[in-house]
Design a protein around this motif. Sequence first.
Motif, PDB file in Angstrom:
ATOM      1  N   ASP A   1      33.408  70.714   5.271  1.00 42.52           N
ATOM      2  CA  ASP A   1      34.070  71.626   4.326  1.00 42.52           C
ATOM      3  C   ASP A   1      33.255  71.827   3.048  1.00 42.52           C
ATOM      4  N   ASP A   2      32.124  71.141   2.942  1.00 44.65           N
ATOM      5  CA  ASP A   2      31.288  71.251   1.745  1.00 44.65           C
ATOM      6  C   ASP A   2      30.115  72.193   1.989  1.00 44.65           C
ATOM      7  N   ASP A   3      29.516  72.640   0.902  1.00 46.83           N
ATOM      8  CA  ASP A   3      28.359  73.517   0.952  1.00 46.83           C
ATOM      9  C   ASP A   3      27.107  72.643   0.913  1.00 46.83           C
ATOM     10  N   VAL A   4      26.498  72.414   2.073  1.00 49.67           N
ATOM     11  CA  VAL A   4      25.341  71.533   2.189  1.00 49.67           C
ATOM     12  C   VAL A   4      24.085  72.392   2.302  1.00 49.67           C
ATOM     13  N   LEU A   5      23.188  72.253   1.326  1.00 50.92           N
ATOM     14  CA  LEU A   5      22.020  73.136   1.233  1.00 50.92           C
ATOM     15  C   LEU A   5      20.748  72.343   0.978  1.00 50.92           C
ATOM     16  N   GLN A   6      19.704  72.725   1.681  1.00 52.20           N
ATOM     17  CA  GLN A   6      18.383  72.228   1.305  1.00 52.20           C
ATOM     18  C   GLN A   6      18.004  72.849  -0.043  1.00 52.20           C
TER      19      GLN A   6
ATOM     20  N   MET B   1      32.665  71.312  -2.535  1.00 51.47           N
ATOM     21  CA  MET B   1      31.630  70.538  -3.210  1.00 51.47           C
ATOM     22  C   MET B   1      30.253  71.010  -2.752  1.00 51.47           C
ATOM     23  N   LYS B   2      29.312  71.042  -3.678  1.00 47.46           N
ATOM     24  CA  LYS B   2      27.971  71.504  -3.383  1.00 47.46           C
ATOM     25  C   LYS B   2      27.027  70.303  -3.291  1.00 47.46           C
ATOM     26  N   ILE B   3      26.442  70.115  -2.110  1.00 44.72           N
ATOM     27  CA  ILE B   3      25.528  69.004  -1.860  1.00 44.72           C
ATOM     28  C   ILE B   3      24.133  69.561  -1.612  1.00 44.72           C
ATOM     29  N   GLY B   4      23.176  69.127  -2.403  1.00 43.30           N
ATOM     30  CA  GLY B   4      21.788  69.542  -2.229  1.00 43.30           C
ATOM     31  C   GLY B   4      20.957  68.430  -1.617  1.00 43.30           C
ATOM     32  N   ILE B   5      20.005  68.801  -0.762  1.00 44.59           N
ATOM     33  CA  ILE B   5      19.069  67.840  -0.156  1.00 44.59           C
ATOM     34  C   ILE B   5      17.669  68.199  -0.630  1.00 44.59           C
TER      35      ILE B   5
ATOM     36  N   VAL C   1      23.193  65.303  -5.140  1.00 41.72           N
ATOM     37  CA  VAL C   1      21.868  65.586  -4.604  1.00 41.72           C
ATOM     38  C   VAL C   1      21.421  64.366  -3.801  1.00 41.72           C
ATOM     39  N   VAL C   2      20.988  64.616  -2.567  1.00 37.69           N
ATOM     40  CA  VAL C   2      20.467  63.573  -1.688  1.00 37.69           C
ATOM     41  C   VAL C   2      18.944  63.699  -1.683  1.00 37.69           C
ATOM     42  N   LEU C   3      18.255  62.632  -2.048  1.00 42.80           N
ATOM     43  CA  LEU C   3      16.794  62.609  -2.069  1.00 42.80           C
ATOM     44  C   LEU C   3      16.293  61.987  -0.772  1.00 42.80           C
ATOM     45  N   GLY C   4      15.473  62.722  -0.044  1.00 44.27           N
ATOM     46  CA  GLY C   4      14.902  62.161   1.176  1.00 44.27           C
ATOM     47  C   GLY C   4      15.154  63.074   2.367  1.00 44.27           C
TER      48      GLY C   4
ATOM     49  N   VAL D   1      23.375  67.506 -12.044  1.00 37.74           N
ATOM     50  CA  VAL D   1      24.022  66.968 -10.845  1.00 37.74           C
ATOM     51  C   VAL D   1      24.952  65.839 -11.247  1.00 37.74           C
ATOM     52  N   GLY D   2      26.086  65.772 -10.548  1.00 37.85           N
ATOM     53  CA  GLY D   2      27.045  64.718 -10.841  1.00 37.85           C
ATOM     54  C   GLY D   2      26.607  63.355 -10.334  1.00 37.85           C
ATOM     55  N   LYS D   3      25.980  63.330  -9.151  1.00 37.64           N
ATOM     56  CA  LYS D   3      25.590  62.062  -8.538  1.00 37.64           C
ATOM     57  C   LYS D   3      24.313  62.252  -7.735  1.00 37.64           C
TER      58      LYS D   3
END
Length: 367
Positions: free
Chosen positions: A33-38, A1-5, A113-116, A141-143
């Motif tokens: 295990d996820d791809d966490v990226l700024q 899963m790809k998570i953006g910040i 996507v995480v905002l903040g 983005v899904g969520k």
Amino acid sequence: MKIGILTSWFVPNYGAFMQAYALQKVISGLRPDDDVLQIAYINKVHYDVYYSLFYAPHRFWLINPRFYKDLCRRLLNWSKREQLKVFLDYFARIPHTKTLNDKSICEEKFDIVVLGSDIIWDYSQQSFGKDEFVFGNHMQVGKVVAYAPSFGTVKADRVPPAYVVDGLQKMGAIAVRDENSARLVKQYTGKDALVVLDPTLLMDANDEKFVKPDIEDYIVVYGSSFTTELINGARAYADSHNLKLVCLDSLDDTFDWCDVNISQERLSPFAWCGYFKHAKAIFTCTYHGLLFGLIFQKRLIFSPTQFILDKASSLIDYLDLRQVLVEMTDFADKADWDWDYSRINAKFAVMREKSMEYLKESLKVNG
């Protein structure tokens, strides 16, 4: 899963860097295990504030005298502005996407996507460029979830732009950094927003390799807005306790009442943290100066400004520190106050548990 910040990327400020670094580290720890990226994006107007010679926020700028005054100031401080670009390298060391602009950020796909955090939601600030992306708009983005953003100086009587309300309405989960921001979310959307800790308060500072300075027995001075009474008190307190006043450059700060002035080109984010960690006390007027004083359990002499209180009041009140941080005005009284960090840390532990639980739950994707 790809998570953006999506946060204050490339902003040349140690607190802004450390909150981005901390949230990256915390989420990566939760989701190894996820791809966490700024998300390597900053609104062009916001970027130009710090790095460009040409910045024209003023109406009818071509005939506006304020534009030319600002241009002259930027020319005079051009070498300083170039030095700030070292922050571009600091941020690049955090795992991130390719550099994105207003078009390519709409094309980049994410699962979450995480905002903040930080004051990315202060839409009243002209220098932020009416950035719609920080509210999760126009993204594939899904969520979308929010962790610890703040509306900063925005007050309840201000009418929000449509993109603010639209973005908030579509978010899957919202947690903010202060009570004012929670009230505004409720006012704009009817949703309840949890108040959580700034991400710098989630990381284990003892695990970080902060650089120890080559100076001992000192008080850190960090910020630009100090009262004359507190300045005189700082000098007298330092002299009577055989301590040096060490100024860490924030906004081209150089104080003749300090014993040592450390310019930004002589610092890095981890060296900056090192000065805080090994100080005898912290004299500050900034939000993250306050936080890192608390993180390293220091005697804190806080010089409050309304701009910072708009962001920090709810945390100050939660920790029952309003008397010493805001109401008391004598430097020695603040420094020699009974700093009971067992009580403060117990309150942090409660908030830290709530904050981490929120992150764990909000990062789940149904189906």
